[in-house]
Structures are given as C-alpha cells and as structure tokens.
Design a protein around this motif. Structure first.
Motif, PDB file in Angstrom:
ATOM      1  N   ARG A   9      22.914 119.594 -12.262  1.00 11.25           N
ATOM      2  CA  ARG A   9      22.494 120.196 -13.535  1.00 11.25           C
ATOM      3  C   ARG A   9      23.120 119.496 -14.729  1.00 11.25           C
ATOM      4  O   ARG A   9      22.458 119.234 -15.722  1.00 11.25           O
ATOM      5  N   GLU A  10      24.394 119.195 -14.640  1.00 13.89           N
ATOM      6  CA  GLU A  10      25.087 118.552 -15.752  1.00 13.89           C
ATOM      7  C   GLU A  10      24.551 117.143 -15.978  1.00 13.89           C
ATOM      8  O   GLU A  10      24.360 116.723 -17.125  1.00 13.89           O
ATOM      9  N   GLU A  11      24.312 116.407 -14.910  1.00 14.59           N
ATOM     10  CA  GLU A  11      23.759 115.051 -15.041  1.00 14.59           C
ATOM     11  C   GLU A  11      22.352 115.085 -15.627  1.00 14.59           C
ATOM     12  O   GLU A  11      22.000 114.250 -16.466  1.00 14.59           O
ATOM     13  N   ARG A  13      21.092 117.434 -17.651  1.00 15.30           N
ATOM     14  CA  ARG A  13      21.209 117.779 -19.075  1.00 15.30           C
ATOM     15  C   ARG A  13      21.657 116.564 -19.888  1.00 15.30           C
ATOM     16  O   ARG A  13      21.145 116.315 -20.976  1.00 15.30           O
ATOM     17  N   ALA A  14      22.604 115.823 -19.347  1.00 13.76           N
ATOM     18  CA  ALA A  14      23.060 114.610 -20.045  1.00 13.76           C
ATOM     19  C   ALA A  14      21.937 113.582 -20.130  1.00 13.76           C
ATOM     20  O   ALA A  14      21.771 112.910 -21.168  1.00 13.76           O
ATOM     21  N   TYR A  15      21.146 113.455 -19.064  1.00  9.97           N
ATOM     22  CA  TYR A  15      20.011 112.535 -19.060  1.00  9.97           C
ATOM     23  C   TYR A  15      18.987 112.946 -20.116  1.00  9.97           C
ATOM     24  O   TYR A  15      18.495 112.105 -20.886  1.00  9.97           O
ATOM     25  N   LEU A  16      18.636 114.234 -20.185  1.00 13.35           N
ATOM     26  CA  LEU A  16      17.669 114.712 -21.175  1.00 13.35           C
ATOM     27  C   LEU A  16      18.190 114.530 -22.600  1.00 13.35           C
ATOM     28  O   LEU A  16      17.431 114.144 -23.505  1.00 13.35           O
ATOM     29  N   LYS A  17      19.479 114.789 -22.805  1.00 17.24           N
ATOM     30  CA  LYS A  17      20.062 114.624 -24.134  1.00 17.24           C
ATOM     31  C   LYS A  17      20.000 113.163 -24.579  1.00 17.24           C
ATOM     32  O   LYS A  17      19.633 112.869 -25.724  1.00 17.24           O
TER      33      LYS A  17
END
Length: 125
Positions: A9-11, A13-17
């Motif tokens: 999930r964190e990866e 979100r970082a990818y989308l950001k």
C-alpha cells in the motif's frame, strides 16, 4: 530471486504521488513558456543609450531565465514590463516553447526603430 511482485500500500501510494507530480509538471510545461532575457550592466547601458558599441560578451551583463511564464502575459507585454520594473535595462527578451522553438521575441532597438523600404533603421513616429 526478485521477481515481479505487487506493490504494498505504501509503495503504491508513493508511486501514485510521483506519477501525479510528473503529470502536473508536464501539463504546466506544455501550457507555459520559458523566457530568456539579458539585463545590461551600467556601463553597457550607458553605451546603449549614447549609441556606442555594446560589448555582447561582457562579464557583468546577465543572461537570465524565467520559467513557467503565461503565453498570454508574454504576448501582452506584462512579463516585459515586470522585467523592466525589476531590472530596468533589458536589452532583449525571448520566449521559448517547451520543444525549444521560438514563441516570441523583443529587442530594444526594434521597439524604437522600424525598417524602411531600403532596410535602413529609422525612428518610429
């Protein structure tokens, strides 16, 4: 053996950001122009005002950039007026599209003079 695995999930979100940041930067670049201008040092400004030769590779004159300028503001002259209020001694200004092609150009001597039929520069009326 590191194969393809799904993002956490964190990866994700970082990818989308990061993806959204790059898309926004690209969209901004496509809608705006980069302005390059030359501000003269006091000596070259004096020479320009009195019709003397300007040293074009003078180490004291500055060639600067202004990124992400609105195309409408460049065409209307608002960017040039802003530069002239801050620096006052702008010799020329050029605006470039994102692909590097010339969008707009202003030169001080062309704003005060026009070319006649023979190609000579005469003062504007």
């Amino acid at each position: 053996m590191p194969g393809n695995k799904p993002f956490t999930r964190e990866e994700f979100r970082a990818y989308l950001k990061e993806r959204d940041r790059k898309h926004k930067a690209y969209d901004t670049t496509q809608r705006t122009v980069k302005v390059m201008y030359k501000s003269l040092c006091p000596q070259c400004e004096y020479n320009a005002e009195h019709g003397k030769k300007i040293i074009y590779n003078c180490p004291h004159c500055k060639v600067r950039y202004w990124n992400n300028c609105s195309k409408q503001q460049v065409k209307s002259g608002a960017i040039l007026k802003s530069l002239q209020t801050n620096y006052g001694n702008i010799e020329w200004m050029k605006a470039y599209n994102p692909d590097g092609s010339l969008f707009y150009q202003w030169k001080r001597h062309e704003s005060r003079y026009k070319q006649d039929i023979d190609g000579k520069w005469v003062p504007r009326d």
